[in-house]
Write a protein that holds these residues in place. Structure first.
Motif, mmCIF file in Angstrom:
data_model
loop_
_atom_site.group_PDB
_atom_site.id
_atom_site.type_symbol
_atom_site.label_atom_id
_atom_site.label_comp_id
_atom_site.label_asym_id
_atom_site.label_seq_id
_atom_site.Cartn_x
_atom_site.Cartn_y
_atom_site.Cartn_z
ATOM 1 N N ILE A 269 7.498 -15.913 -8.736
ATOM 2 C CA ILE A 269 8.503 -15.436 -7.813
ATOM 3 C C ILE A 269 9.905 -16.444 -7.983
ATOM 4 O O ILE A 269 10.885 -15.799 -8.122
ATOM 5 C CB ILE A 269 7.959 -16.054 -6.430
ATOM 6 N N GLU A 270 9.424 -17.651 -8.602
ATOM 7 C CA GLU A 270 10.755 -18.430 -8.980
ATOM 8 C C GLU A 270 11.368 -17.763 -10.299
ATOM 9 O O GLU A 270 12.650 -17.591 -10.313
ATOM 10 C CB GLU A 270 10.265 -19.916 -9.168
ATOM 11 N N TRP A 271 10.505 -17.324 -11.187
ATOM 12 C CA TRP A 271 11.090 -16.874 -12.262
ATOM 13 C C TRP A 271 11.908 -15.640 -11.935
ATOM 14 O O TRP A 271 13.099 -15.507 -12.517
ATOM 15 C CB TRP A 271 10.263 -16.671 -13.296
ATOM 16 N N LEU A 314 13.587 -11.756 -0.807
ATOM 17 C CA LEU A 314 14.685 -11.535 -0.286
ATOM 18 C C LEU A 314 15.881 -12.607 -0.054
ATOM 19 O O LEU A 314 16.953 -12.113 -0.227
ATOM 20 C CB LEU A 314 14.377 -11.245 1.363
ATOM 21 N N GLU A 315 15.393 -13.678 -0.307
ATOM 22 C CA GLU A 315 16.397 -14.928 -0.347
ATOM 23 C C GLU A 315 17.308 -14.891 -1.471
ATOM 24 O O GLU A 315 18.309 -15.159 -1.523
ATOM 25 C CB GLU A 315 15.580 -16.341 -0.234
ATOM 26 N N ILE A 319 16.653 -8.485 -6.085
ATOM 27 C CA ILE A 319 15.568 -7.235 -6.414
ATOM 28 C C ILE A 319 15.554 -6.535 -5.266
ATOM 29 O O ILE A 319 15.154 -6.779 -4.222
ATOM 30 C CB ILE A 319 14.090 -7.964 -6.815
ATOM 31 N N HIS A 320 15.418 -5.136 -5.465
ATOM 32 C CA HIS A 320 15.369 -4.124 -4.368
ATOM 33 C C HIS A 320 13.896 -4.060 -3.763
ATOM 34 O O HIS A 320 13.112 -3.837 -4.559
ATOM 35 C CB HIS A 320 15.744 -2.854 -4.756
ATOM 36 N N LEU A 321 13.693 -4.290 -2.535
ATOM 37 C CA LEU A 321 12.350 -4.466 -2.061
ATOM 38 C C LEU A 321 12.028 -3.168 -1.148
ATOM 39 O O LEU A 321 12.776 -3.072 0.033
ATOM 40 C CB LEU A 321 12.026 -5.527 -1.205
ATOM 41 N N HIS A 322 11.027 -2.369 -1.490
ATOM 42 C CA HIS A 322 10.718 -1.168 -0.862
ATOM 43 C C HIS A 322 9.401 -1.074 -0.038
ATOM 44 O O HIS A 322 8.381 -1.391 -0.831
ATOM 45 C CB HIS A 322 10.920 0.110 -1.824
ATOM 46 N N PRO A 349 13.140 -5.490 4.607
ATOM 47 C CA PRO A 349 13.150 -5.168 3.448
ATOM 48 C C PRO A 349 14.495 -4.391 3.146
ATOM 49 O O PRO A 349 14.971 -3.657 4.100
ATOM 50 C CB PRO A 349 11.963 -4.046 3.313
ATOM 51 N N HIS A 350 14.888 -3.871 1.932
ATOM 52 C CA HIS A 350 15.709 -2.918 1.789
ATOM 53 C C HIS A 350 15.515 -1.830 2.100
ATOM 54 O O HIS A 350 16.417 -0.835 2.439
ATOM 55 C CB HIS A 350 16.207 -3.173 0.218
#
Length: 585
Positions: A269-271, A314-315, A319-322, A349-350
């Motif tokens: 996640i950090e990467w 999201l922070e 990255i688009h989150l679906h 989410p987006h």
């Protein structure tokens, strides 16, 4: 023997991976052409084009979205060219192929297993007049009988299949579908992947070579069809890093993955936070947040971990989150589905996709449909109409909620306006969308397509009818949304109020002629000439401190004009919205 492989895609930007695999596997021995159409084209037009191509053998790749039109087309073709050999393959013809061939005399052959071996063996049998009994995975006609051969074993070494993208023409600005693996580690009972074998991987060397080929071909999007892309963390990491290392500078492209969010490690996640904005898209199948329902459908998911991962991603805003929900699952009634909706929507989410259960042929839920009292459409896509826990009336309510969710929520042109309504007047997001859906249906807005500007007016009318208080402040929030997602506009629509300060034109010209003043707000605008600048920015006056209104929607604000500079030259974020700042002019 002239062979034509065809597919009816959902729209023009899509492409068919299946027919490209078949062509690549057979092209060392057979001349094969491909032709792609869409389900929006007329059947007779498609049939006419295929007829003029004059193939000896025609193959179609069949799915729930294209099977009916495919059958219409082959009926036409068999009438005008009865000697044409027609082969069907794909998920929608694989579950009960004998019954389908009994119903449609136009079908000569069906391949019901993994297709590459079987298709090539069938072409060989046709060309050299060999017996069909040796072709595994084939259903064929023999005299007055329909014979179903034993299944074709799956291909263990996937690298023996030549790349479907050795010939890559025609994919520029389209979506290219891509496999890094086949199979799925999970056993979700609504999905056909539950009937397949365990996961088999293409080698990383092969995957990287093909991805680089697609990047260089300037496709619009590469959509991975791996059922759970990140089930192998080490492979996932290596592919992610490869894509980041090879991001092109000369064109836009993005990569879409279906992932299990709860399998992402904190390190990954950090990467991922360093990935350029919009380069990756993640689709996360939540489906339901009710544990008992997830147990029945054998969907393994730790929703608490999903929430943590989604919030972290999201922070970063890159990255688009679906996120997906499915209405109509077993033991989830209408009231409990509202909870699932709110659980997921609150994550922001987006995109929240509200889908409806489809009882696919061969799936576990289809086999157990009677147990749960399922009513569903007889023809594809076999969508659920009702079950023991949810009525048809309630499904129809959710259909309208889904429409306004797509029109207003997922569009992201109305974000601050919707949040203002929710914060001031509602306790749950579902109830907001339910009321908006009822208003949409009562006004019969669902009957027609609408221009974006009109949708702002619809939302304003909804507010006037359902909310009423703080109308002037809401109108300013709506105006802010209107200006945020567009290019510079000379005139606001009549339903939005424009305030002009005295001698605005002169003061605006003086402002744009003063580089020091511009630099105070947006340094990057200094590179523009005054003339260019006036085309790329807009200063609009609001009756309230609009920045405070969107930060704290429930705060009581006194009237007091505020000027906002909208920077359309340097749009930002996943939704390409204008930057903005308070400005003195």
């Amino acid at each position: 023997m002239e062979v034509l492989l065809s597919a009816l895609n959902a729209s023009f930007v899509h492409s068919s991976l299946a027919i490209r695999y078949l062509r690549s596997y057979c092209e060392d021995e057979f001349k094969i052409e491909i032709s792609e159409y869409t389900i929006n084209q007329h059947s007779d037009d498609i049939a006419a084009e295929i007829y003029k191509a004059n193939p000896d053998v025609l193959g179609f790749s069949c799915y729930i979205w294209n099977i009916d039109k495919t059958l219409d087309i082959i009926k036409i073709l068999k009438k005008v060219k009865p000697e044409l050999t027609i082969i069907l393959g794909g998920p929608e013809v694989s579950y009960n192929p004998v019954k389908l061939m009994e119903a449609y005399a136009e079908i000569d052959y069906i391949i019901y297993s993994e297709g590459e071996y079987s298709f090539k063996e069938l072409l060989t049998s046709l060309k050299y007049n060999k017996p069909f009994s040796n072709v595994k995975g084939l259903v064929y006609r023999q005299e007055n009988k329909i014979i179903k051969n034993e299944p074709q074993p799956v291909i263990d070494d996937l690298d023996i299949i030549p790349s479907p993208y050795n010939q890559i023409g025609g994919l520029e600005n389209k979506i290219a579908y891509f496999e890094a693996s086949r199979g799925c580690p999970f056993n979700c009972q609504y999905c056909l992947s539950s009937t397949l074998s365990s996961v088999r991987n293409f080698s990383l060397k092969r995957v990287k070579t093909e991805l680089l080929r697609l990047i260089n071909a300037k496709v619009k999007q590469v959509k991975f069809v791996d059922r759970t892309f990140n089930c192998n963390s080490k492979r996932t990491w290596e592919i992610f890093k490869f894509l980041l290392d090879n991001k092109p500078d000369d064109h836009e492209i993005n990569f879409h993955f279906e992932i299990a969010a709860d399998l992402l490690s904190n390190e990954m996640i950090e990467w991922l936070k360093q990935v350029p904005i919009g380069y990756f898209q993640f689709e996360i199948g939540v489906q339901s947040t009710k544990s008992a329902t997830l147990d029945i459908i054998q969907r393994k998911m730790d929703f608490n971990r999903v929430k943590e991962v989604v919030n972290e991603l999201l922070e970063a805003e890159n990255i688009h989150l679906h996120l997906d929900l499915i209405a109509g699952l077993p033991r989830e009634d209408y009231e409990r589905f509202k909870e699932s909706f709110n659980d997921v929507y609150q994550l922001k989410p987006h995109k929240l996709q509200l889908g409806f259960l489809k009882l696919l042929q061969g799936s576990g839920l289809r086999k157990n449909a009677e147990e749960y009292g399922y009513l569903f459409t007889e023809r594809p896509p076999y969508e659920v109409l009702a079950n023991n826990d949810i009525s048809y009336d309630q499904i129809l309510n959710l259909k309208m909620v889904e429409e306004v969710l797509e029109t207003f929520g997922n569009a992201h042109y109305f974000d601050h306006s919707l949040e203002f309504i929710y914060q001031n007047f509602y306790d749950s997001y579902f109830e907001l969308y339910y009321d908006l859906a009822s208003f949409w249906e009562e006004g019969e807005y669902y009957r027609y397509s609408h221009k974006l500007t009109f949708l702002y007016q619809v939302l304003q009318k909804f507010y006037q009818q359902h909310c009423q208080a703080k109308q002037k402040l809401f109108n300013e929030v709506l105006k802010f949304d209107y200006l945020l997602g567009r290019r510079r506009v000379n005139n606001l629509p009549d339903f939005l109020t424009r305030y002009r300060i005295e001698n605005y034109k002169t003061r605006f010209r003086d402002f744009t002629n003063n580089p020091k003043e511009i630099k105070k707000y947006f340094v990057e605008l200094n590179q523009l000439s005054s003339r260019q600048l006036r085309k790329e920015i807009q200063i609009e006056t609001f009756a309230y401190d609009i920045i405070e209104a969107i930060k704290e929607p429930t705060k009581e604000l006194k009237k007091g004009q505020t000027n906002i500079l909208f920077n359309y030259h340097n749009k930002e974020g996943l939704f390409n919205k204008a930057q903005f700042k308070k400005v003195e002019i």
